[in-house]
Design an enzyme around this catalytic site. Structure first.
Site, PDB file in Angstrom:
ATOM      1  CG  HIS A   1      -0.332   0.139   2.519  1.00 38.58           C
ATOM      2  ND1 HIS A   1       0.088  -0.949   3.236  1.00 38.58           N
ATOM      3  CD2 HIS A   1      -0.025   1.220   3.280  1.00 38.58           C
ATOM      4  CE1 HIS A   1       0.612  -0.554   4.379  1.00 38.58           C
ATOM      5  NE2 HIS A   1       0.568   0.764   4.433  1.00 38.58           N
TER       6      HIS A   1
HETATM    7  C1  UD1 Z   1      -2.507   5.100   5.759  1.00 42.96           C
HETATM    8  C2  UD1 Z   1      -1.277   5.719   6.416  1.00 42.96           C
HETATM    9  C3  UD1 Z   1      -0.111   4.740   6.296  1.00 42.96           C
HETATM   10  C4  UD1 Z   1      -0.469   3.383   6.869  1.00 42.96           C
HETATM   11  C5  UD1 Z   1      -1.767   2.881   6.222  1.00 42.96           C
HETATM   12  C6  UD1 Z   1      -2.189   1.616   6.896  1.00 42.96           C
HETATM   13  C7  UD1 Z   1      -1.005   8.143   6.340  1.00 42.96           C
HETATM   14  C8  UD1 Z   1      -0.278   9.260   5.698  1.00 42.96           C
HETATM   15  N1  UD1 Z   1      -0.886   6.960   5.756  1.00 42.96           N
HETATM   16  O1  UD1 Z   1      -2.226   4.931   4.384  1.00 42.96           O
HETATM   17  O2  UD1 Z   1       0.995   5.249   7.032  1.00 42.96           O
HETATM   18  O3  UD1 Z   1       0.569   2.492   6.629  1.00 42.96           O
HETATM   19  O4  UD1 Z   1      -2.793   3.858   6.370  1.00 42.96           O
HETATM   20  O5  UD1 Z   1      -3.141   0.902   6.185  1.00 42.96           O
HETATM   21  O6  UD1 Z   1      -1.651   8.344   7.328  1.00 42.96           O
HETATM   22  N2  UD1 Z   1      -9.516   4.109   1.370  1.00 42.96           N
HETATM   23  C9  UD1 Z   1     -10.722   3.452   1.255  1.00 42.96           C
HETATM   24  N3  UD1 Z   1     -11.314   3.015   2.407  1.00 42.96           N
HETATM   25  C10 UD1 Z   1     -10.786   3.214   3.641  1.00 42.96           C
HETATM   26  C11 UD1 Z   1      -9.574   3.887   3.730  1.00 42.96           C
HETATM   27  C12 UD1 Z   1      -8.949   4.341   2.599  1.00 42.96           C
HETATM   28  O7  UD1 Z   1     -11.234   3.251   0.167  1.00 42.96           O
HETATM   29  O8  UD1 Z   1     -11.394   2.765   4.645  1.00 42.96           O
HETATM   30  C13 UD1 Z   1      -8.833   4.549   0.133  1.00 42.96           C
HETATM   31  C14 UD1 Z   1      -9.191   5.974  -0.281  1.00 42.96           C
HETATM   32  O9  UD1 Z   1      -9.231   6.028  -1.676  1.00 42.96           O
HETATM   33  C15 UD1 Z   1      -7.992   6.771   0.211  1.00 42.96           C
HETATM   34  C16 UD1 Z   1      -6.844   5.776   0.063  1.00 42.96           C
HETATM   35  O10 UD1 Z   1      -7.419   4.514   0.342  1.00 42.96           O
HETATM   36  O11 UD1 Z   1      -7.793   7.939  -0.529  1.00 42.96           O
HETATM   37  C17 UD1 Z   1      -5.694   6.052   1.002  1.00 42.96           C
HETATM   38  O12 UD1 Z   1      -6.124   6.135   2.359  1.00 42.96           O
HETATM   39  P1  UD1 Z   1      -5.259   6.988   3.428  1.00 42.96           P
HETATM   40  O13 UD1 Z   1      -5.803   6.798   4.780  1.00 42.96           O
HETATM   41  O14 UD1 Z   1      -5.084   8.394   2.949  1.00 42.96           O
HETATM   42  O15 UD1 Z   1      -3.822   6.354   3.299  1.00 42.96           O
HETATM   43  P2  UD1 Z   1      -3.386   4.841   3.329  1.00 42.96           P
HETATM   44  O16 UD1 Z   1      -2.743   4.509   2.040  1.00 42.96           O
HETATM   45  O17 UD1 Z   1      -4.510   4.010   3.815  1.00 42.96           O
HETATM   46  N1  UDP Z   2      -3.743  -6.680   8.638  1.00 52.17           N
HETATM   47  C1  UDP Z   2      -4.993  -7.294   8.699  1.00 52.17           C
HETATM   48  N2  UDP Z   2      -5.628  -7.605   7.526  1.00 52.17           N
HETATM   49  C2  UDP Z   2      -5.096  -7.358   6.294  1.00 52.17           C
HETATM   50  C3  UDP Z   2      -3.809  -6.727   6.253  1.00 52.17           C
HETATM   51  C4  UDP Z   2      -3.187  -6.395   7.443  1.00 52.17           C
HETATM   52  O1  UDP Z   2      -5.496  -7.581   9.789  1.00 52.17           O
HETATM   53  O2  UDP Z   2      -5.737  -7.668   5.272  1.00 52.17           O
HETATM   54  C5  UDP Z   2      -3.077  -6.298   9.905  1.00 52.17           C
HETATM   55  C6  UDP Z   2      -1.678  -6.845  10.139  1.00 52.17           C
HETATM   56  O3  UDP Z   2      -1.707  -8.102  10.784  1.00 52.17           O
HETATM   57  C7  UDP Z   2      -1.059  -5.769  11.028  1.00 52.17           C
HETATM   58  C8  UDP Z   2      -1.710  -4.470  10.540  1.00 52.17           C
HETATM   59  O4  UDP Z   2      -2.892  -4.889   9.849  1.00 52.17           O
HETATM   60  O5  UDP Z   2      -1.422  -5.994  12.383  1.00 52.17           O
HETATM   61  C9  UDP Z   2      -0.792  -3.706   9.622  1.00 52.17           C
HETATM   62  O6  UDP Z   2      -1.495  -2.662   9.047  1.00 52.17           O
HETATM   63  P1  UDP Z   2      -1.059  -1.952   7.683  1.00 52.17           P
HETATM   64  O7  UDP Z   2      -0.175  -2.843   6.902  1.00 52.17           O
HETATM   65  O8  UDP Z   2      -2.309  -1.454   7.063  1.00 52.17           O
HETATM   66  O9  UDP Z   2      -0.292  -0.654   8.203  1.00 52.17           O
HETATM   67  P2  UDP Z   2       1.230  -0.300   8.527  1.00 52.17           P
HETATM   68  O10 UDP Z   2       1.678  -1.202   9.610  1.00 52.17           O
HETATM   69  O11 UDP Z   2       2.008  -0.424   7.270  1.00 52.17           O
HETATM   70  O12 UDP Z   2       1.169   1.129   8.937  1.00 52.17           O
END
Ligand code: UD1
Ligand code: UDP
Length: 365
Positions: free
Chosen positions: A207
Site C-alpha cells: 500500500h
Molecule cells: C494510511 C497511512 C499509512 C499506513 C496505512 C495503513 C497516512 C499518511 N498513511 O495509508 O501510514 O501504513 O494507512 O493501512 O496516514 N480508502 C478506502 N477506504 C478506507 C480507507 C482508505 O477506500 O477505509 C482509500 C481511499 O481512496 C484513500 C486511500 O485509500 O484515498 C488512502 O487512504 P489513506 O488513509 O489516505 O492512506 P493509506 O494509504 O490508507
Molecule cells: N492486517 C490485517 N488484515 C489485512 C492486512 C493487514 O489484519 O488484510 C493487519 C496486520 O496483521 C497488522 C496491521 O494490519 O497488524 C498492519 O497494518 P497496515 O499494513 O495497514 O499498516 P502499517 O503497519 O504499514 O502502517
C-alpha cells in the site's frame, strides 16, 4: 482519576491501542478512558472488523474525517478533535504510530497543553519522502512520553536532543495484540476457505505510495508476482488504495490473469494472523507486518529502500528488496531454495508492553 483519550484512525492503530485499553481498564479507580476514532479508515474491512476481532468498545467519539489529501485529512482531524478537547479536557492523550491522525491529534493536544504519549516513538527511516517519516518526527517533537519499541528508537531520539527522562523503552505493543489473540487466530478457517495448505503459499500486502501510486513501479512488482506464481501460490489481501490504483492504471487485468494468485479484499485480524503464521514467506511494504513476521520467525521480503524498523533486519527475519522485477524474483527464489532466515525475537517483544506502559502512568498518580 486520570482522564485519558486513546486515539485511533487507521488500520494499524487498532491493534496498538487494544492492549492498552485492556490494561488501563484493570484500574477503573485510577483511569477513565475515552476512545476517539478519527475515521481516517472507514471501510468495514479497514475498521469495524478490528473493533470486532479485538473486542474494542464502540468509540466514544467518531470524527468521520474520511479520505483526502494530506492537508485536507490532517486539517479535518485537527478541526474536529479540537472541538472534543474543548468540551472534554483530558489529562493525557495517547497516539500511536505514524499516520496522519496521529500527528493531527498530537498537535491539537499539545496546543491545549495536554500531555501527549506517543506509542512507537523514535522510529526513523531517514527518508523524508515518506509521509509517515514527517508524521513521526513531528509527533515525537511535541510528545511528552516517548514510548519506544526498540533500543534503536531510543538512540534516534537521543541524537535528536530529546531529554532522556521523556524516553521509555517499553517494547512492541503490536506484539501484545498478537500474543493475546493467537489462540483465536489459530481457529480461523481462512485456509480451508481459500483452499490453501500450510507453507504452500506466500502472503502479499502492498500500500505504500512509492509502490502503488507510480505505474511503472506497480507494474514491475506485478510482473514479479506473475513469475513467482509459477513456483508458489500467492495470497494478496488488497488494501483499498492499491485496489483503486490497480483499476486506475489498467493493471487489474494483469493481476487477475495470474493463475496462482488469490486476490481478496482486506481480511480481519484473526484471518490475517493465521495467513501470516502459516505462510512460507511474506512479501510486503507494511510497517507492522515486518514486525509480526519477525515475531513468527517467518521470512519477510520488504519492498522498500529503507525501513524505520531496522531491528527486524538485524535481529529478525526481514530483508529489504530492491524495486525491480529481477530483484524481487531473486529474493523469493532464495527462500524457495531453502535459504530461510529465522532470526530472533527482539527484547520486550513479549506481550507485556501494555503492562509496562500502564505502570509508568500508575506511578505518576
Ligand atoms: C494510511 C497511512 C499509512 C499506513 C496505512 C495503513 C497516512 C499518511 N498513511 O495509508 O501510514 O501504513 O494507512 O493501512 O496516514 N480508502 C478506502 N477506504 C478506507 C480507507 C482508505 O477506500 O477505509 C482509500 C481511499 O481512496 C484513500 C486511500 O485509500 O484515498 C488512502 O487512504 P489513506 O488513509 O489516505 O492512506 P493509506 O494509504 O490508507
Ligand atoms: N492486517 C490485517 N488484515 C489485512 C492486512 C493487514 O489484519 O488484510 C493487519 C496486520 O496483521 C497488522 C496491521 O494490519 O497488524 C498492519 O497494518 P497496515 O499494513 O495497514 O499498516 P502499517 O503497519 O504499514 O502502517
Amino acid at each position: 482519576m486520570q482522564k485519558i483519550h486513546l486515539i485511533v484512525g487507521a488500520r494499524p492503530n487498532f491493534m496498538k491501542m487494544a492492549p492498552l485499553y485492556r490494561e488501563f481498564s484493570k484500574y477503573p479507580e485510577m483511569f477513565s478512558l475515552k476512545f476517539v476514532h478519527t475515521g481516517q479508515h472507514y471501510d468495514e474491512r479497514m475498521s469495524k472488523f478490528f473493533f470486532d476481532d479485538l473486542q474494542l468498545p464502540k468509540p466514544d467519539a467518531y470524527l468521520e474525517v474520511g479520505s483526502g489529501t494530506h492537508g485536507v485529512q490532517t486539517a479535518r482531524v485537527m478541526e474536529r478533535y479540537e472541538k472534543i478537547l474543548q468540551s472534554d479536557d483530558p489529562d493525557l492523550v495517547i497516539v500511536a504510530g505514524d499516520v496522519n491522525s496521529t500527528l493531527a491529534c498530537a498537535i491539537d493536544a499539545a496546543k491545549f497543553h495536554i500531555p501527549v504519549a506517543h506509542l512507537e516513538a523514535g522510529l526513523r527511516s531517514y527518508d523524508r519522502t515518506m509521509p509517515e517519516e514527517i508524521n513521526r518526527l513531528l509527533t515525537d517533537a511535541i510528545s511528552d512520553y516517548l514510548l519506544t519499541p526498540s533500543r534503536d528508537a531510543d538512540e534516534n531520539l537521543i541524537r535528536e536532543g530529546v531529554e532522556k527522562k521523556k524516553i521509555h523503552f517499553v517494547g512492541n505493543i503490536m506484539i501484545d495484540s498478537l500474543v493475546s489473540h493467537l489462540n483465536r487466530a489459530d481457529e480461523s478457517q481462512i485456509l480451508n476457505k481459500i483452499k490453501l495448505k500450510k507453507k504452500e503459499y506466500a502472503l502479499i500486502t502492498l500500500h505504500r505510495p512509492s509502490n502503488v501510486d507510480i505505474k511503472e513501479n506497480f507494474a514491475a512488482i506485478l510482473k514479479a508476482f506473475s513469475e513467482i506464481a509459477d513456483r508458489i501460490k500467492l495470497v494478496f489481501p488488497i488494501h483499498p488504495r492499491t485496489e483503486k490504483q490497480l483499476t486506475r492504471f489498467g493493471l487489474d487485468k494483469l493481476v487477475k490473469s495470474i493463475k496462482n494468485l488469490h486476490l481478496t479484499k482486506p481480511v480481519g485480524y484473526y484471518d490475517f494472523i493465521k495467513l501470516q503464521k502459516e505462510s512460507l514467506f511474506v512479501l510486503t511494504d507494511s510497517g507492522g507486518i515486518q514486525e509480526e513476521t519477525t515475531y513468527f520467525r517467518i521470512p519477510c521480503l520488504t519492498l522498500r529502500k529503507n525501513t524505520e524498523r531496522p531491528v527486524t533486519i538485524t535481529e529478525g527475519t526481514n530483508m529489504l528488496v530492491e524495486l525491480t522485477t529481477p530483484a524481487i524474483v531473486d529474493a523469493t527464489t532464495g527462500i524457495l531454495n531453502g535459504n530461510i532466515k529465522r532470526g530472533s525475537i527482539p527484547k520486550f517483544w513479549d506481550g507485556k508492553t501494555a503492562e509496562r506502559i500502564v505502570e509508568i502512568f500508575r506511578k505518576k498518580i
